[in-house]
Design an enzyme around this catalytic site. Structure first.
Site, PDB file in Angstrom:
ATOM      1  N   ARG A  76       5.098  -4.946   9.700  1.00  0.00           N
ATOM      2  CA  ARG A  76       4.579  -3.572   9.641  1.00  0.00           C
ATOM      3  C   ARG A  76       3.325  -3.422   8.783  1.00  0.00           C
ATOM      4  NH1 ARG A  76       9.506  -4.189   7.211  1.00  0.00           N
ATOM      5  NH2 ARG A  76      10.060  -3.130   5.257  1.00  0.00           N
ATOM      6  N   ASN A  79      11.926   3.125   9.966  1.00  0.00           N
ATOM      7  CA  ASN A  79      11.797   4.400   9.237  1.00  0.00           C
ATOM      8  C   ASN A  79      12.346   5.531  10.108  1.00  0.00           C
ATOM      9  OD1 ASN A  79       8.478   3.607   7.908  1.00  0.00           O
ATOM     10  ND2 ASN A  79      10.503   3.222   7.023  1.00  0.00           N
ATOM     11  N   ARG A 129       1.171   2.667   1.868  1.00  0.00           N
ATOM     12  CA  ARG A 129       2.352   2.103   2.514  1.00  0.00           C
ATOM     13  C   ARG A 129       1.940   1.746   3.937  1.00  0.00           C
ATOM     14  NH1 ARG A 129       7.300   6.102   1.960  1.00  0.00           N
ATOM     15  NH2 ARG A 129       8.292   4.344   3.043  1.00  0.00           N
ATOM     16  N   HIS A 130       2.722   0.910   4.592  1.00  0.00           N
ATOM     17  CA  HIS A 130       2.487   0.657   6.017  1.00  0.00           C
ATOM     18  C   HIS A 130       2.675   1.971   6.780  1.00  0.00           C
ATOM     19  CE1 HIS A 130       6.800   1.114   6.403  1.00  0.00           C
ATOM     20  NE2 HIS A 130       6.896   0.352   5.318  1.00  0.00           N
ATOM     21  N   GLU A 136       8.829  -6.085   0.804  1.00  0.00           N
ATOM     22  CA  GLU A 136       9.655  -4.981   0.286  1.00  0.00           C
ATOM     23  C   GLU A 136      10.851  -5.510  -0.514  1.00  0.00           C
ATOM     24  OE1 GLU A 136       9.872  -2.431  -0.997  1.00  0.00           O
ATOM     25  OE2 GLU A 136      10.369  -0.733   0.279  1.00  0.00           O
ATOM     26  N   HIS A 188       4.873  -1.747   0.617  1.00  0.00           N
ATOM     27  CA  HIS A 188       6.096  -1.006   0.935  1.00  0.00           C
ATOM     28  C   HIS A 188       6.452  -0.035  -0.194  1.00  0.00           C
ATOM     29  CE1 HIS A 188       6.724  -4.028   4.136  1.00  0.00           C
ATOM     30  NE2 HIS A 188       6.080  -4.798   3.260  1.00  0.00           N
TER      31      HIS A 188
END
Ligand code: ATP
Ligand code: F6P
Length: 456
Positions: free
Chosen positions: A282, A238, A231-232, A302, A367
């Protein structure tokens, strides 16, 4: 909400009849087709005649003589095994709504193939023959040592003895084997893969479903490779518990981006990777220090949360309570207003999966929802589970596709991050990654870099 997949476009049922001498990768190909179609929500199942033979012949281990076509007793057992497999297959089509069955056997004579063809026609099932033809002796020997010497047929038997016996088994089949023939079989639907996919011969492919299968098998290769997924790094959104958006990384996310090259190098050594990211800021920021070729894919963006983009789960529960509940009830199918469902993401990821099958060493930075879908393909995770898998931040996942499954190693970066995991029935995030009993979940802030392995 109508469910639209390739399986119900034409209401067609297909029986893929594998053809080929032993150790030509028929089971490998069969299992991959089943996994691919199941991932696309097409009901698919493999019927492996070897397993039926073992059930029927009991625990006794057969030696090559068992496969001698002049051995009448053994031949009866083998005929019985294929009959049981075909009967089960027909039941599955008729009672369980099956769409694509794979009959995994050598099906090495035209007599056998005509028999199957007739049964398929009587049951309104499209037969499609898929032959794996290979004369690369080194590859065949490698296949034998990779999967045959460890098969239940040779349990407890010395690998050299098993190899010799298996080669004899092959020669028994060679004495009767009739490959598909462009002239003799010109009216049949078939694909011949020659030496993996050095050459592919295609004949009378008539339906969309068949063409999907052909395209997929043409893209398969068996060179060793790994796929890395991440994932980033932790993003500002977040930290603010917001979903979607296109925010930058948080300071801890940037730390992960700085550490990623070292994590990757540790796992991949000097392998030359290609990095795929989404088009969102991201993932690009996460990849910024990686010394490899990079490619952006819109398809890796995403899951689109539509009108809920930029909200927290608490806000969604408050403003759209019905939607919030509907999503918890069926997370795979739920489509955000003006956005996407997990099913939608799977459909748009199909070209990614196809390209991943063609490629060798790829690192994908994407994502949470997208990674769940990709991971589900490789690990054969059912739809009702895949949207609920825990894939924490700041963890590099290495996938190593093997003959009949995939090895997974999760490498934690030891950089703390929030948890973005939302458990069913709550709008809170953050508890599951730390507390869940789910064996797939890993602590995001582990005390030191460590590795965890699992496999299918
Ligand atoms: P059997 O008839 O004994 O069941 P099989 O043809 O089903 O044998 P597999 O068990 O599938 O053979 O063999 C797996 C091995 O074949 C794997 O090591 C895989 O890398 C290799 N393989 C996969 N595809 C091919 C191919 N098209 N040609 C040759 N080998 C392949
Ligand atoms: O190794 C050959 C094999 O996979 C056996 O395990 C199995 O019994 C046989 O092929 C099934 O194919 P057929 O019924 O065509 O002999």
């Amino acid at each position: 909400m109508p469910v639209y997949t390739v399986s119900n476009v034409q209401n067609i049922r297909v029986c893929v009849v594998m053809v080929g001498l032993p150790a030509r990768g028929k089971s490998f190909i069969s299992q991959k087709i089943v996994r691919y179609l199941s991932w696309l929500s097409i009901q698919a199942k493999c019927f492996n005649v070897g397993n039926y033979r073992r059930q029927h012949a009991g625990a006794e281990q057969p030696n090559a003589d068992f496969f001698d076509f002049g051995n009448k007793e053994a031949y009866k057992i083998r005929q019985h095994a294929v009959t049981m497999a075909v009967e089960d297959m027909m039941r599955w089509f008729n009672e369980k709504g099956g769409v694509v069955a794979i009959l995994d056997a050598t099906n090495s004579t035209s007599e056998r193939r005509e028999w199957i063809l007739k049964l398929c026609r009587e049951n309104a099932i499209e037969p499609m023959f898929l032959e794996s033809w290979c004369d690369d002796q080194d590859l065949i020997l490698r296949n034998i040592s990779e999967v045959k010497t460890t098969s239940p047929d040779y349990q407890g038997i010395d690998p050299d003895v098993a190899t010799k016996d298996f080669l004899e088994r092959i020669s028994k089949y060679e004495s009767v084997y009739e490959p598909l023939d462009e002239e003799v079989d010109k009216d049949k639907t078939f694909v011949r893969l020659i030496n993996v996919a050095q050459q592919v011969i295609i004949n009378r492919i008539e339906t969309y479903l068949e063409s999907r299968i052909v395209f997929y098998v043409m893209n398969l290769h068996i060179r060793p490779r790994s796929i890395w997924l991440s994932r980033h790094g932790e993003s500002i959104y977040n930290v603010e518990k917001k979903i979607g958006g296109d925010s930058h990384l948080s300071p801890r996310g940037l730390q992960y981006a700085s550490k990623l090259p070292e994590l990757v190098k540790r796992s991949a050594g000097d392998v030359d990777l290609t990095v795929w990211t989404s088009t969102l800021v991201r993932t690009g920021e996460t990849a910024q220090h990686l010394p490899y070729k990079q490619l952006q894919w819109k398809a890796l963006d995403e899951l689109d949360a539509g009108v809920c983009d930029g909200m927290t789960y608490e806000e969604i529960e408050e403003i759209y309570p019905e939607d919030f509940k509907a999503r918890d009830d069926n997370k795979y199918e739920y489509r955000y207003r003006g956005g996407e469902s997990y099913r939608d993401v799977v459909i748009r990821l199909e070209p990614i999966i196809m390209e991943l099958e063609r490629q060798e060493n790829i690192l994908i930075i994407t994502h949470q929802a997208v990674l769940r879908c990709i991971y589900a393909y490789f690990m054969n995770v059912p739809q009702e589970e895949s949207p609920w898998m825990s894939i924490p931040l700041h963890t590099l996942i290495k996938l190593e596709p093997r003959a009949y499954g995939t090895n997974v190693t999760r490498i934690k970066a030891n950089i703390p991050a929030v948890s973005t995991y939302k458990e069913k029935g709550t709008s809170q995030v953050g508890e599951s990654d730390l507390n869940s009993g789910n064996s797939r979940s890993v602590l995001t802030s582990a005390p030191e870099l460590n590795e965890q392995q699992e496999s299918t």
